[in-house]
Design a protein around this motif. Structure first.
Motif, short mmCIF file in Angstrom:
data_model
loop_
_atom_site.label_atom_id
_atom_site.label_comp_id
_atom_site.label_asym_id
_atom_site.label_seq_id
_atom_site.Cartn_x
_atom_site.Cartn_y
_atom_site.Cartn_z
N GLU A 148 0.83 -1.21 0.00
CA GLU A 148 0.00 0.00 0.00
C GLU A 148 0.86 1.25 0.00
OE1 GLU A 148 -2.50 -0.54 3.40
OE2 GLU A 148 -3.82 -1.94 2.35
N ALA A 188 0.86 3.90 -3.09
CA ALA A 188 0.51 5.30 -2.82
C ALA A 188 1.62 6.24 -3.28
CB ALA A 188 0.26 5.50 -1.32
N ALA A 205 -2.04 0.74 -7.62
CA ALA A 205 -2.83 1.61 -6.75
C ALA A 205 -4.28 1.66 -7.21
CB ALA A 205 -2.23 3.01 -6.72
N GLN A 206 -4.48 1.77 -8.51
CA GLN A 206 -5.84 1.80 -9.04
C GLN A 206 -6.55 0.47 -8.76
OE1 GLN A 206 -5.08 2.91 -13.12
NE2 GLN A 206 -5.35 5.08 -12.66
N MET A 261 -7.62 0.47 -5.17
CA MET A 261 -8.76 1.36 -4.96
C MET A 261 -10.05 0.71 -5.46
SD MET A 261 -6.94 5.00 -5.83
CE MET A 261 -8.37 6.03 -5.52
N LYS A 262 -9.97 0.01 -6.60
CA LYS A 262 -11.16 -0.67 -7.12
C LYS A 262 -11.57 -1.81 -6.18
CE LYS A 262 -10.55 0.31 -11.99
NZ LYS A 262 -10.22 -0.24 -13.31
N ARG A 307 -11.16 -1.95 -3.05
CA ARG A 307 -11.74 -1.38 -1.83
C ARG A 307 -13.02 -0.61 -2.11
NH1 ARG A 307 -6.43 1.00 1.26
NH2 ARG A 307 -5.59 -1.00 1.88
N VAL A 362 -13.25 2.26 -3.80
CA VAL A 362 -13.02 3.69 -3.70
C VAL A 362 -13.10 4.32 -5.05
CG1 VAL A 362 -11.38 5.48 -3.01
CG2 VAL A 362 -11.59 3.40 -1.67
#
Length: 187
Positions: free
Chosen positions: A5, A9, A178-179, A182-183, A185, A187
C-alpha cells in the motif's frame, strides 16, 4: 500488505523522480560542452531534488510503515546535493568521486529495498534494475576516475536517462497497482 500500500501510494513520487532524472540526463546530453562547475551544480540540484522527493515520500508513507533504505537513499541524495551546491569548489575538485560514491550508495540502497520488499511490491525487478544501474555506474567512476572525468557527462547523462525511464516505468506499474487496490476497496 502495508508495504504494498505504501509503494502503490507513492507512484506519483516515483514518477516525479523519474522525470527529474530524465530531465537531468537530457540536459547533460544537449549541453555536453558545459564546464565541470555547471555539471556540479546540475548534479547538485538533481541529487537534492531526488533526495527531497524521496524524503517527502518517506514522510508521506510513515503511517503505513516506511523502509529504512528509502530514508537512507533520500539522505544520501540530500547530502550529495548540498555538498555540490554549498561547497562547489570542493565538489568540483572531487566531483568524479562524489558522483561515483553517491551512485554506489543510492544504487545499493535501491537494490536492497527491492530485495527486502520483493514479495510486497509489484515488479520489484524494475527497482532492482535501477539500483544495479546506479551502483554499476558508481563503481566504474570510482575505479576509473581519469577516464570517467573525460566522459563523465555522457556516462552520467546516459545513466540518468536510463534510471529515469526505469523509474517512470516502475511508477506507472505502481499507479496500476494503486488503481487496482482502490477498485478492490470500492473507492
Amino acid at each position: 500488505m502495508a508495504m504494498r500500500e505504501f509503494f502503490t501510494a507513492m507512484w506519483r513520487t516515483i514518477l516525479l523522480r523519474g522525470l527529474a532524472s530524465l530531465a537531468f540526463g537530457i540536459l547533460a546530453f544537449v549541453y555536453p560542452g558545459v564546464t565541470l562547475a555547471v555539471v556540479v551544480t546540475l548534479f547538485g540540484i538533481y541529487a537534492l531534488v531526488d533526495g527531497l522527493l524521496g524524503l517527502w515520500g518517506v514522510f508521506r508513507g510513515k503511517d503505513q510503515g516506511t523502509s529504512v533504505t528509502s530514508l537512507l537513499t533520500a539522505i544520501v541524495g540530500i547530502v550529495a546535493g548540498l555538498v555540490c551546491l554549498l561547497a562547489p569548489g570542493f565538489a568540483t575538485t572531487y566531483v568524479v568521486l562524489l558522483i561515483g560514491f553517491w551512485n554506489i550508495a543510492a544504487g545499493l540502497l535501491q537494490l536492497i529495498g527491492a530485495l527486502v520488499m520483493w514479495k510486497d511490491i509489484e515488479q520489484p525487478g524494475l527497482l532492482a534494475l535501477a539500483g544495479l544501474a546506479g551502483a554499476a555506474l558508481g563503481l566504474l567512476i570510482v575505479f576509473y576516475p581519469a577516464t570517467a572525468a573525460i566522459s563523465i557527462i555522457w556516462v552520467i547523462a546516459g545513466t540518468a536517462v536510463l534510471v529515469g525511464l526505469v523509474l517512470l516505468a516502475f511508477g506507472w506499474k505502481l499507479r496500476s497497482a494503486a488503481q487496482g487496490l482502490m477498485k478492490a476497496r470500492g473507492v
